[in-house]
Write an enzyme that holds these catalytic residues in place. Structure first.
Site, mmCIF file in Angstrom:
data_model
loop_
_atom_site.group_PDB
_atom_site.id
_atom_site.type_symbol
_atom_site.label_atom_id
_atom_site.label_comp_id
_atom_site.label_asym_id
_atom_site.label_seq_id
_atom_site.Cartn_x
_atom_site.Cartn_y
_atom_site.Cartn_z
ATOM 1 N N ASN A 152 69.556 16.899 28.031
ATOM 2 C CA ASN A 152 68.381 17.482 27.376
ATOM 3 C C ASN A 152 67.107 16.773 27.857
ATOM 4 O O ASN A 152 67.162 15.611 28.259
ATOM 5 C CB ASN A 152 68.500 17.334 25.861
ATOM 6 C CG ASN A 152 69.484 18.311 25.281
ATOM 7 O OD1 ASN A 152 69.582 19.458 25.722
ATOM 8 N ND2 ASN A 152 70.232 17.885 24.267
ATOM 9 N N CYS A 173 75.471 23.644 27.093
ATOM 10 C CA CYS A 173 75.269 23.043 25.779
ATOM 11 C C CYS A 173 76.461 23.377 24.897
ATOM 12 O O CYS A 173 77.227 24.301 25.181
ATOM 13 C CB CYS A 173 73.971 23.580 25.169
ATOM 14 S SG CYS A 173 73.538 22.849 23.572
ATOM 15 N N HIS A 174 76.621 22.635 23.811
ATOM 16 C CA HIS A 174 77.758 22.837 22.909
ATOM 17 C C HIS A 174 77.466 23.854 21.809
ATOM 18 O O HIS A 174 78.371 24.316 21.126
ATOM 19 C CB HIS A 174 78.141 21.521 22.217
ATOM 20 C CG HIS A 174 77.963 20.313 23.068
ATOM 21 N ND1 HIS A 174 78.898 19.899 23.974
ATOM 22 C CD2 HIS A 174 76.944 19.429 23.168
ATOM 23 C CE1 HIS A 174 78.470 18.819 24.594
ATOM 24 N NE2 HIS A 174 77.286 18.516 24.118
ATOM 25 N N HIS A 208 69.194 25.907 22.171
ATOM 26 C CA HIS A 208 68.904 25.370 20.848
ATOM 27 C C HIS A 208 68.150 26.352 19.962
ATOM 28 O O HIS A 208 67.912 26.056 18.791
ATOM 29 C CB HIS A 208 68.138 24.046 20.921
ATOM 30 C CG HIS A 208 69.010 22.890 21.315
ATOM 31 N ND1 HIS A 208 68.595 21.584 21.211
ATOM 32 C CD2 HIS A 208 70.265 22.836 21.795
ATOM 33 C CE1 HIS A 208 69.560 20.783 21.623
ATOM 34 N NE2 HIS A 208 70.588 21.528 21.990
#
Length: 449
Positions: A152, A173-174, A208
Protein backbone atom coordinates in the site's frame (compact mmCIF):
# COMPACT_ATOMS: atom_id res chain seq x y z
CA UNK A 1 10.47 -24.04 -13.74
CA UNK A 2 9.41 -20.53 -12.75
CA UNK A 3 11.74 -18.02 -11.15
CA UNK A 4 9.88 -16.05 -8.49
CA UNK A 5 11.54 -13.13 -6.71
CA UNK A 6 10.05 -11.83 -3.47
CA UNK A 7 10.85 -8.18 -2.74
CA UNK A 8 10.53 -7.41 0.96
CA UNK A 9 10.96 -11.03 1.99
CA UNK A 10 11.81 -9.95 5.54
CA UNK A 11 8.06 -9.87 6.01
CA UNK A 12 8.30 -13.50 7.07
CA UNK A 13 4.65 -14.31 7.71
CA UNK A 14 3.51 -12.88 4.40
CA UNK A 15 6.41 -14.46 2.48
CA UNK A 16 5.50 -17.77 4.10
CA UNK A 17 1.91 -17.42 2.92
CA UNK A 18 2.63 -16.55 -0.70
CA UNK A 19 5.67 -18.76 -1.27
CA UNK A 20 4.17 -21.56 0.83
CA UNK A 21 1.09 -21.34 -1.38
CA UNK A 22 3.30 -21.82 -4.45
CA UNK A 23 4.76 -24.95 -2.90
CA UNK A 24 1.20 -26.28 -2.53
CA UNK A 25 0.65 -26.15 -6.31
CA UNK A 26 2.11 -29.02 -8.31
CA UNK A 27 3.21 -26.90 -11.26
CA UNK A 28 5.19 -24.58 -8.97
CA UNK A 29 6.82 -27.05 -6.59
CA UNK A 30 10.14 -27.00 -8.47
CA UNK A 31 10.28 -23.22 -8.73
CA UNK A 32 13.30 -21.09 -7.92
CA UNK A 33 12.56 -18.57 -5.16
CA UNK A 34 14.84 -15.61 -4.52
CA UNK A 35 14.21 -13.73 -1.28
CA UNK A 36 15.26 -10.09 -1.41
CA UNK A 37 15.44 -7.59 1.46
CA UNK A 38 17.65 -4.89 2.92
CA UNK A 39 17.41 -6.30 6.48
CA UNK A 40 19.88 -9.16 6.91
CA UNK A 41 18.37 -10.53 10.11
CA UNK A 42 14.79 -10.65 8.85
CA UNK A 43 15.96 -12.12 5.55
CA UNK A 44 17.75 -14.91 7.38
CA UNK A 45 14.63 -15.64 9.43
CA UNK A 46 12.47 -15.91 6.34
CA UNK A 47 14.99 -18.15 4.61
CA UNK A 48 15.04 -20.51 7.59
CA UNK A 49 11.23 -20.78 7.83
CA UNK A 50 10.77 -21.31 4.10
CA UNK A 51 13.47 -23.98 3.99
CA UNK A 52 11.66 -25.87 6.75
CA UNK A 53 8.37 -25.63 4.87
CA UNK A 54 10.06 -26.65 1.63
CA UNK A 55 11.41 -29.75 3.34
CA UNK A 56 8.17 -30.65 5.13
CA UNK A 57 5.57 -30.15 2.42
CA UNK A 58 7.59 -30.13 -0.79
CA UNK A 59 10.33 -32.76 -0.33
CA UNK A 60 12.85 -29.97 -0.74
CA UNK A 61 12.04 -29.58 -4.42
CA UNK A 62 12.09 -25.79 -4.51
CA UNK A 63 15.33 -23.87 -4.80
CA UNK A 64 15.54 -21.05 -2.25
CA UNK A 65 18.22 -18.36 -2.17
CA UNK A 66 18.59 -14.86 -0.75
CA UNK A 67 19.78 -11.50 -2.00
CA UNK A 68 20.68 -8.74 0.46
CA UNK A 69 20.79 -5.07 -0.33
CA UNK A 70 20.61 -2.84 -3.36
CA UNK A 71 23.93 -4.02 -4.79
CA UNK A 72 22.50 -7.53 -5.24
CA UNK A 73 19.05 -6.52 -6.47
CA UNK A 74 19.56 -6.63 -10.23
CA UNK A 75 21.27 -10.01 -10.02
CA UNK A 76 18.35 -11.31 -7.96
CA UNK A 77 15.89 -10.12 -10.61
CA UNK A 78 17.88 -11.53 -13.54
CA UNK A 79 15.60 -13.75 -15.61
CA UNK A 80 12.66 -13.54 -13.19
CA UNK A 81 9.24 -14.70 -14.40
CA UNK A 82 7.36 -13.19 -11.46
CA UNK A 83 8.23 -10.52 -8.92
CA UNK A 84 6.17 -10.24 -5.73
CA UNK A 85 6.35 -6.88 -3.97
CA UNK A 86 5.71 -6.54 -0.22
CA UNK A 87 8.09 -3.76 0.83
CA UNK A 88 7.54 -1.08 3.46
CA UNK A 89 9.83 1.87 2.78
CA UNK A 90 10.81 3.64 5.97
CA UNK A 91 9.22 1.05 8.26
CA UNK A 92 7.40 1.93 11.45
CA UNK A 93 10.28 4.13 12.60
CA UNK A 94 10.88 6.71 11.47
CA UNK A 95 8.43 7.01 8.60
CA UNK A 96 5.10 5.77 9.96
CA UNK A 97 5.65 7.71 13.18
CA UNK A 98 6.27 10.85 11.11
CA UNK A 99 3.12 10.23 9.06
CA UNK A 100 1.03 10.27 12.24
CA UNK A 101 2.78 12.66 14.59
CA UNK A 102 3.25 15.69 12.35
CA UNK A 103 -0.41 15.79 11.20
CA UNK A 104 -1.44 15.51 14.87
CA UNK A 105 0.34 18.82 15.53
CA UNK A 106 -2.12 20.39 13.11
CA UNK A 107 -5.10 18.68 14.70
CA UNK A 108 -5.39 16.03 11.97
CA UNK A 109 -6.01 12.52 13.34
CA UNK A 110 -5.77 9.28 11.35
CA UNK A 111 -6.48 5.58 11.82
CA UNK A 112 -4.33 3.57 9.37
CA UNK A 113 -2.80 6.18 7.01
CA UNK A 114 -1.45 3.71 4.47
CA UNK A 115 -3.81 4.22 1.53
CA UNK A 116 -5.19 7.75 1.40
CA UNK A 117 -5.07 10.86 3.53
CA UNK A 118 -1.89 12.70 4.34
CA UNK A 119 -0.24 9.50 5.58
CA UNK A 120 -1.14 7.61 2.42
CA UNK A 121 0.21 10.42 0.23
CA UNK A 122 3.61 10.41 1.92
CA UNK A 123 3.78 6.63 2.12
CA UNK A 124 3.24 6.66 -1.63
CA UNK A 125 5.82 9.37 -2.24
CA UNK A 126 8.58 7.49 -0.42
CA UNK A 127 7.65 4.09 -1.93
CA UNK A 128 7.13 4.95 -5.60
CA UNK A 129 10.81 5.89 -6.24
CA UNK A 130 11.97 2.54 -4.81
CA UNK A 131 9.47 0.63 -6.95
CA UNK A 132 10.55 2.60 -10.02
CA UNK A 133 14.11 1.42 -9.29
CA UNK A 134 12.79 -2.16 -9.21
CA UNK A 135 11.08 -1.48 -12.53
CA UNK A 136 14.25 -0.18 -14.20
CA UNK A 137 16.08 -3.34 -13.15
CA UNK A 138 13.24 -5.51 -14.40
CA UNK A 139 13.10 -3.69 -17.73
CA UNK A 140 16.81 -4.45 -18.13
CA UNK A 141 17.06 -8.06 -16.90
CA UNK A 142 13.50 -9.44 -16.64
CA UNK A 143 11.42 -7.58 -19.24
CA UNK A 144 8.72 -10.25 -19.50
CA UNK A 145 8.14 -10.71 -15.77
CA UNK A 146 4.83 -9.99 -14.07
CA UNK A 147 4.98 -7.67 -11.05
CA UNK A 148 2.50 -8.64 -8.32
CA UNK A 149 2.15 -5.68 -5.97
CA UNK A 150 0.84 -6.24 -2.44
CA UNK A 151 2.18 -2.98 -0.97
CA UNK A 152 0.00 0.00 0.00
CA UNK A 153 -1.00 2.58 -1.04
CA UNK A 154 -2.18 0.04 -3.61
CA UNK A 155 -3.75 2.29 -6.24
CA UNK A 156 -0.96 4.88 -6.12
CA UNK A 157 1.88 2.36 -6.38
CA UNK A 158 0.23 0.19 -9.01
CA UNK A 159 -0.72 3.30 -10.98
CA UNK A 160 2.83 4.64 -10.88
CA UNK A 161 4.15 1.34 -12.23
CA UNK A 162 1.56 1.25 -15.00
CA UNK A 163 1.96 4.92 -15.95
CA UNK A 164 5.70 5.28 -15.50
CA UNK A 165 7.16 1.94 -16.62
CA UNK A 166 6.65 -0.89 -19.12
CA UNK A 167 6.43 -3.53 -16.38
CA UNK A 168 3.34 -5.75 -16.44
CA UNK A 169 1.76 -4.99 -13.07
CA UNK A 170 -1.30 -6.00 -11.08
CA UNK A 171 -2.20 -4.87 -7.58
CA UNK A 172 -3.47 -7.47 -5.12
CA UNK A 173 -5.39 -6.95 -1.89
CA UNK A 174 -7.20 -9.18 0.60
CA UNK A 175 -10.37 -7.15 0.96
CA UNK A 176 -12.30 -8.57 -2.01
CA UNK A 177 -11.89 -12.17 -0.80
CA UNK A 178 -13.29 -11.43 2.64
CA UNK A 179 -15.94 -8.83 1.77
CA UNK A 180 -19.00 -11.08 1.93
CA UNK A 181 -17.68 -12.90 4.98
CA UNK A 182 -17.14 -9.63 6.85
CA UNK A 183 -20.66 -8.41 6.04
CA UNK A 184 -22.43 -11.57 7.13
CA UNK A 185 -20.26 -11.81 10.24
CA UNK A 186 -20.93 -8.24 11.31
CA UNK A 187 -24.67 -8.77 11.08
CA UNK A 188 -24.74 -12.15 12.79
CA UNK A 189 -26.15 -13.85 9.68
CA UNK A 190 -25.30 -17.41 8.71
CA UNK A 191 -21.63 -17.21 7.74
CA UNK A 192 -20.49 -20.76 7.07
CA UNK A 193 -18.10 -21.64 4.27
CA UNK A 194 -20.84 -23.82 2.79
CA UNK A 195 -23.18 -20.84 2.53
CA UNK A 196 -20.51 -18.48 1.22
CA UNK A 197 -19.72 -20.98 -1.53
CA UNK A 198 -23.33 -20.69 -2.73
CA UNK A 199 -23.42 -16.89 -2.69
CA UNK A 200 -22.70 -15.01 -5.90
CA UNK A 201 -21.31 -11.50 -5.69
CA UNK A 202 -20.09 -8.73 -7.97
CA UNK A 203 -17.49 -6.29 -6.63
CA UNK A 204 -15.93 -3.32 -8.41
CA UNK A 205 -14.61 0.16 -7.67
CA UNK A 206 -11.16 1.13 -6.39
CA UNK A 207 -8.91 -0.56 -3.87
CA UNK A 208 -10.24 -0.30 -0.31
CA UNK A 209 -13.34 1.40 -1.72
CA UNK A 210 -14.76 -1.21 -4.06
CA UNK A 211 -18.49 -1.84 -3.87
CA UNK A 212 -20.46 -5.00 -3.31
CA UNK A 213 -22.72 -4.27 -6.26
CA UNK A 214 -24.63 -7.56 -6.14
CA UNK A 215 -25.05 -10.30 -3.57
CA UNK A 216 -27.39 -13.21 -4.35
CA UNK A 217 -28.05 -16.72 -3.11
CA UNK A 218 -29.83 -19.20 -5.37
CA UNK A 219 -30.88 -16.24 -7.51
CA UNK A 220 -32.35 -14.29 -4.57
CA UNK A 221 -31.14 -10.76 -3.92
CA UNK A 222 -29.83 -10.72 -0.33
CA UNK A 223 -29.50 -6.95 -0.04
CA UNK A 224 -33.07 -6.29 1.25
CA UNK A 225 -32.57 -8.70 4.18
CA UNK A 226 -29.02 -7.46 4.80
CA UNK A 227 -30.09 -3.83 4.94
CA UNK A 228 -32.99 -4.59 7.26
CA UNK A 229 -30.70 -6.38 9.71
CA UNK A 230 -28.04 -3.65 9.36
CA UNK A 231 -30.54 -0.92 10.24
CA UNK A 232 -31.53 -2.83 13.37
CA UNK A 233 -27.94 -3.45 14.41
CA UNK A 234 -26.92 0.17 13.91
CA UNK A 235 -29.84 1.42 16.00
CA UNK A 236 -28.87 -0.96 18.80
CA UNK A 237 -25.19 0.09 18.75
CA UNK A 238 -26.01 3.80 18.55
CA UNK A 239 -28.38 3.63 21.51
CA UNK A 240 -26.60 1.25 23.82
CA UNK A 241 -23.34 -0.61 24.50
CA UNK A 242 -21.36 -1.79 21.49
CA UNK A 243 -20.57 -5.48 21.18
CA UNK A 244 -17.63 -7.21 19.52
CA UNK A 245 -19.24 -6.90 16.08
CA UNK A 246 -19.64 -3.12 16.18
CA UNK A 247 -16.24 -2.60 14.54
CA UNK A 248 -18.10 -2.53 11.22
CA UNK A 249 -20.32 0.46 11.97
CA UNK A 250 -18.84 2.91 9.47
CA UNK A 251 -19.25 0.47 6.59
CA UNK A 252 -22.83 -0.30 7.56
CA UNK A 253 -23.65 3.39 7.84
CA UNK A 254 -22.16 3.99 4.39
CA UNK A 255 -24.29 1.15 3.03
CA UNK A 256 -27.35 2.68 4.66
CA UNK A 257 -26.68 6.12 3.17
CA UNK A 258 -25.21 5.18 -0.23
CA UNK A 259 -26.84 1.81 -0.90
CA UNK A 260 -23.85 -0.54 -1.17
CA UNK A 261 -21.39 -2.23 1.15
CA UNK A 262 -17.71 -1.31 0.74
CA UNK A 263 -14.86 -3.81 0.71
CA UNK A 264 -12.41 -2.39 3.23
CA UNK A 265 -12.71 -2.04 6.98
CA UNK A 266 -14.43 0.73 8.92
CA UNK A 267 -11.16 2.04 10.38
CA UNK A 268 -9.85 2.50 6.83
CA UNK A 269 -13.00 4.08 5.40
CA UNK A 270 -13.39 6.45 8.33
CA UNK A 271 -10.33 8.33 7.04
CA UNK A 272 -11.21 8.14 3.33
CA UNK A 273 -14.30 10.27 3.90
CA UNK A 274 -15.06 13.69 5.43
CA UNK A 275 -17.86 12.51 7.73
CA UNK A 276 -16.44 10.60 10.69
CA UNK A 277 -13.19 12.04 12.08
CA UNK A 278 -13.93 15.72 12.77
CA UNK A 279 -12.21 17.80 15.40
CA UNK A 280 -15.34 19.90 15.89
CA UNK A 281 -17.37 16.78 16.66
CA UNK A 282 -15.24 14.61 18.96
CA UNK A 283 -18.30 12.58 19.97
CA UNK A 284 -18.26 10.92 16.52
CA UNK A 285 -15.20 8.85 17.47
CA UNK A 286 -17.06 6.93 20.18
CA UNK A 287 -20.36 7.01 18.31
CA UNK A 288 -18.92 5.19 15.29
CA UNK A 289 -16.33 3.15 17.20
CA UNK A 290 -13.37 4.64 15.29
CA UNK A 291 -9.90 3.50 16.48
CA UNK A 292 -7.65 6.53 16.06
CA UNK A 293 -3.92 5.76 15.74
CA UNK A 294 -4.76 2.13 15.04
CA UNK A 295 -1.89 1.39 12.68
CA UNK A 296 0.88 2.52 15.06
CA UNK A 297 -0.66 0.28 17.73
CA UNK A 298 -0.60 -2.66 15.36
CA UNK A 299 3.00 -1.96 14.42
CA UNK A 300 4.12 -1.76 18.06
CA UNK A 301 2.33 -5.02 18.93
CA UNK A 302 3.67 -6.78 15.85
CA UNK A 303 7.25 -5.69 16.49
CA UNK A 304 7.00 -6.72 20.15
CA UNK A 305 5.48 -10.09 19.32
CA UNK A 306 7.62 -11.09 16.36
CA UNK A 307 10.61 -12.47 18.27
CA UNK A 308 8.34 -14.75 20.27
CA UNK A 309 6.45 -15.80 17.17
CA UNK A 310 9.64 -16.52 15.26
CA UNK A 311 11.04 -18.56 18.15
CA UNK A 312 7.87 -20.67 18.17
CA UNK A 313 8.00 -21.20 14.42
CA UNK A 314 11.70 -21.98 14.50
CA UNK A 315 11.26 -24.65 17.15
CA UNK A 316 8.47 -26.43 15.27
CA UNK A 317 10.11 -29.28 13.29
CA UNK A 318 6.75 -30.14 11.70
CA UNK A 319 6.06 -26.63 10.46
CA UNK A 320 3.93 -26.86 7.35
CA UNK A 321 1.59 -24.81 5.23
CA UNK A 322 -1.83 -25.05 3.64
CA UNK A 323 -3.12 -22.96 0.76
CA UNK A 324 -4.14 -19.47 1.89
CA UNK A 325 -6.59 -17.00 0.34
CA UNK A 326 -3.85 -14.94 -1.29
CA UNK A 327 -4.19 -14.58 -5.05
CA UNK A 328 -0.45 -14.66 -5.80
CA UNK A 329 0.16 -18.38 -6.31
CA UNK A 330 -3.09 -18.77 -8.24
CA UNK A 331 -2.02 -16.05 -10.67
CA UNK A 332 1.41 -17.59 -11.17
CA UNK A 333 -0.10 -21.05 -11.61
CA UNK A 334 -2.65 -19.77 -14.13
CA UNK A 335 -0.01 -18.05 -16.25
CA UNK A 336 2.40 -21.00 -16.11
CA UNK A 337 -0.20 -23.71 -16.83
CA UNK A 338 -2.78 -21.73 -18.83
CA UNK A 339 -5.41 -22.75 -16.29
CA UNK A 340 -8.05 -19.98 -16.09
CA UNK A 341 -8.31 -18.27 -12.71
CA UNK A 342 -10.49 -15.40 -11.52
CA UNK A 343 -9.35 -12.69 -9.13
CA UNK A 344 -10.30 -9.23 -7.94
CA UNK A 345 -7.32 -7.28 -9.24
CA UNK A 346 -6.13 -3.69 -9.46
CA UNK A 347 -5.50 -2.68 -13.06
CA UNK A 348 -5.58 0.46 -15.20
CA UNK A 349 -9.17 1.49 -15.89
CA UNK A 350 -9.05 2.06 -19.65
CA UNK A 351 -12.85 2.00 -19.90
CA UNK A 352 -13.58 -0.94 -17.60
CA UNK A 353 -15.62 1.43 -15.40
CA UNK A 354 -16.61 4.25 -17.80
CA UNK A 355 -17.72 6.73 -15.13
CA UNK A 356 -14.30 6.67 -13.43
CA UNK A 357 -11.18 8.39 -14.85
CA UNK A 358 -9.36 6.39 -17.51
CA UNK A 359 -5.96 6.69 -15.79
CA UNK A 360 -7.35 5.49 -12.46
CA UNK A 361 -6.39 2.10 -11.07
CA UNK A 362 -9.63 0.22 -10.55
CA UNK A 363 -10.35 -2.97 -8.63
CA UNK A 364 -12.42 -5.23 -10.88
CA UNK A 365 -12.95 -8.92 -11.64
CA UNK A 366 -9.99 -10.14 -13.71
CA UNK A 367 -9.37 -13.32 -15.66
CA UNK A 368 -5.89 -14.87 -15.60
CA UNK A 369 -4.36 -17.38 -18.03
CA UNK A 370 -1.19 -17.62 -20.10
CA UNK A 371 -2.02 -14.17 -21.52
CA UNK A 372 -1.64 -12.67 -18.05
CA UNK A 373 -4.09 -10.66 -15.97
CA UNK A 374 -6.97 -9.21 -17.96
CA UNK A 375 -9.48 -6.87 -16.37
CA UNK A 376 -13.13 -7.38 -17.31
CA UNK A 377 -15.66 -4.75 -18.31
CA UNK A 378 -17.91 -3.70 -15.43
CA UNK A 379 -19.85 -0.73 -16.78
CA UNK A 380 -20.86 2.38 -14.90
CA UNK A 381 -20.97 2.23 -11.13
CA UNK A 382 -24.01 3.65 -9.36
CA UNK A 383 -23.36 7.38 -9.55
CA UNK A 384 -23.08 7.89 -5.79
CA UNK A 385 -20.46 5.14 -5.58
CA UNK A 386 -18.50 6.55 -8.50
CA UNK A 387 -18.64 10.00 -6.91
CA UNK A 388 -17.11 8.74 -3.67
CA UNK A 389 -14.44 6.85 -5.63
CA UNK A 390 -13.54 9.99 -7.58
CA UNK A 391 -12.77 11.91 -4.38
CA UNK A 392 -10.11 9.29 -3.60
CA UNK A 393 -8.90 8.94 -7.20
CA UNK A 394 -8.18 12.69 -7.33
CA UNK A 395 -5.63 12.26 -4.54
CA UNK A 396 -4.17 9.10 -6.07
CA UNK A 397 -3.59 10.62 -9.50
CA UNK A 398 -2.00 13.79 -8.16
CA UNK A 399 0.31 11.82 -5.85
CA UNK A 400 1.41 9.69 -8.81
CA UNK A 401 2.00 12.86 -10.82
CA UNK A 402 4.06 14.34 -7.99
CA UNK A 403 6.21 11.22 -7.83
CA UNK A 404 6.73 10.97 -11.59
CA UNK A 405 7.39 14.67 -12.21
CA UNK A 406 9.09 15.73 -8.97
CA UNK A 407 6.80 18.75 -8.70
CA UNK A 408 6.09 19.86 -5.15
CA UNK A 409 2.88 21.68 -6.05
CA UNK A 410 1.34 18.34 -7.01
CA UNK A 411 1.94 17.14 -3.44
CA UNK A 412 0.12 20.21 -2.15
CA UNK A 413 -2.75 19.67 -4.58
CA UNK A 414 -3.10 16.01 -3.60
CA UNK A 415 -3.34 16.99 0.07
CA UNK A 416 -5.72 19.88 -0.64
CA UNK A 417 -8.09 17.50 -2.44
CA UNK A 418 -7.97 14.78 0.21
CA UNK A 419 -11.51 14.43 1.66
CA UNK A 420 -10.51 14.11 5.32
CA UNK A 421 -7.62 16.60 5.28
CA UNK A 422 -9.58 19.30 3.42
CA UNK A 423 -12.56 18.88 5.75
CA UNK A 424 -10.37 19.56 8.77
CA UNK A 425 -7.72 22.12 7.83
CA UNK A 426 -7.47 25.44 5.93
CA UNK A 427 -5.29 25.76 2.84
CA UNK A 428 -2.30 27.44 4.51
CA UNK A 429 -2.14 24.81 7.25
CA UNK A 430 -2.25 21.97 4.71
CA UNK A 431 0.63 23.50 2.75
CA UNK A 432 2.71 24.06 5.89
CA UNK A 433 1.98 20.50 7.09
CA UNK A 434 3.18 19.11 3.76
CA UNK A 435 6.39 21.15 4.03
CA UNK A 436 6.95 19.85 7.55
CA UNK A 437 6.43 16.27 6.37
CA UNK A 438 8.82 16.71 3.45
CA UNK A 439 11.46 18.07 5.79
CA UNK A 440 10.93 15.37 8.42
CA UNK A 441 11.22 12.54 5.89
CA UNK A 442 14.52 13.96 4.65
CA UNK A 443 16.43 11.51 2.49
CA UNK A 444 13.50 9.10 2.46
CA UNK A 445 12.04 11.35 -0.24
CA UNK A 446 13.59 12.64 -3.47
CA UNK A 447 14.10 16.35 -3.92
CA UNK A 448 11.02 18.17 -5.21
CA UNK A 449 11.09 21.35 -7.21
Amino acid sequence: MAKIVFMGAGSTVFARNVIGDCMCREALKDSEFVLYDIDAERLKESEFILNVINKNINDGRAKISTALGVKNRRKALQGADFVINAIQVGGYEPSTVIDFEIPKKYGLRQTIADTLGIGGIFRGLRTIPVMLDFARDMEAVAPNAWFLNYTNPMAMLTGAMLQGTSVKTVGLCHSVQVCVESLLGALGLENTQERRDKIQSKIAGINHMAWLLEITEDGKDLYPEIKKVADKKLKEWLKGPKDQKSWNMVRLEMMRRFGYYVTESSEHNAEYLPYFIKSGYPELIDKWNIPLDEYPRRCINQIAGWKKQYAELKEDPKLGHTLSREYGSGIINAIVTDTPYRIGGNVLNNGLIPNLPQKAVVEVPCLVDRNGVQGTYVGDLPEQCAALNRTNINVQLLTIEAALTGKKDKIYQAALLDPHTSAELPIDSIIKMCDDLIKAHGDMLPKYK
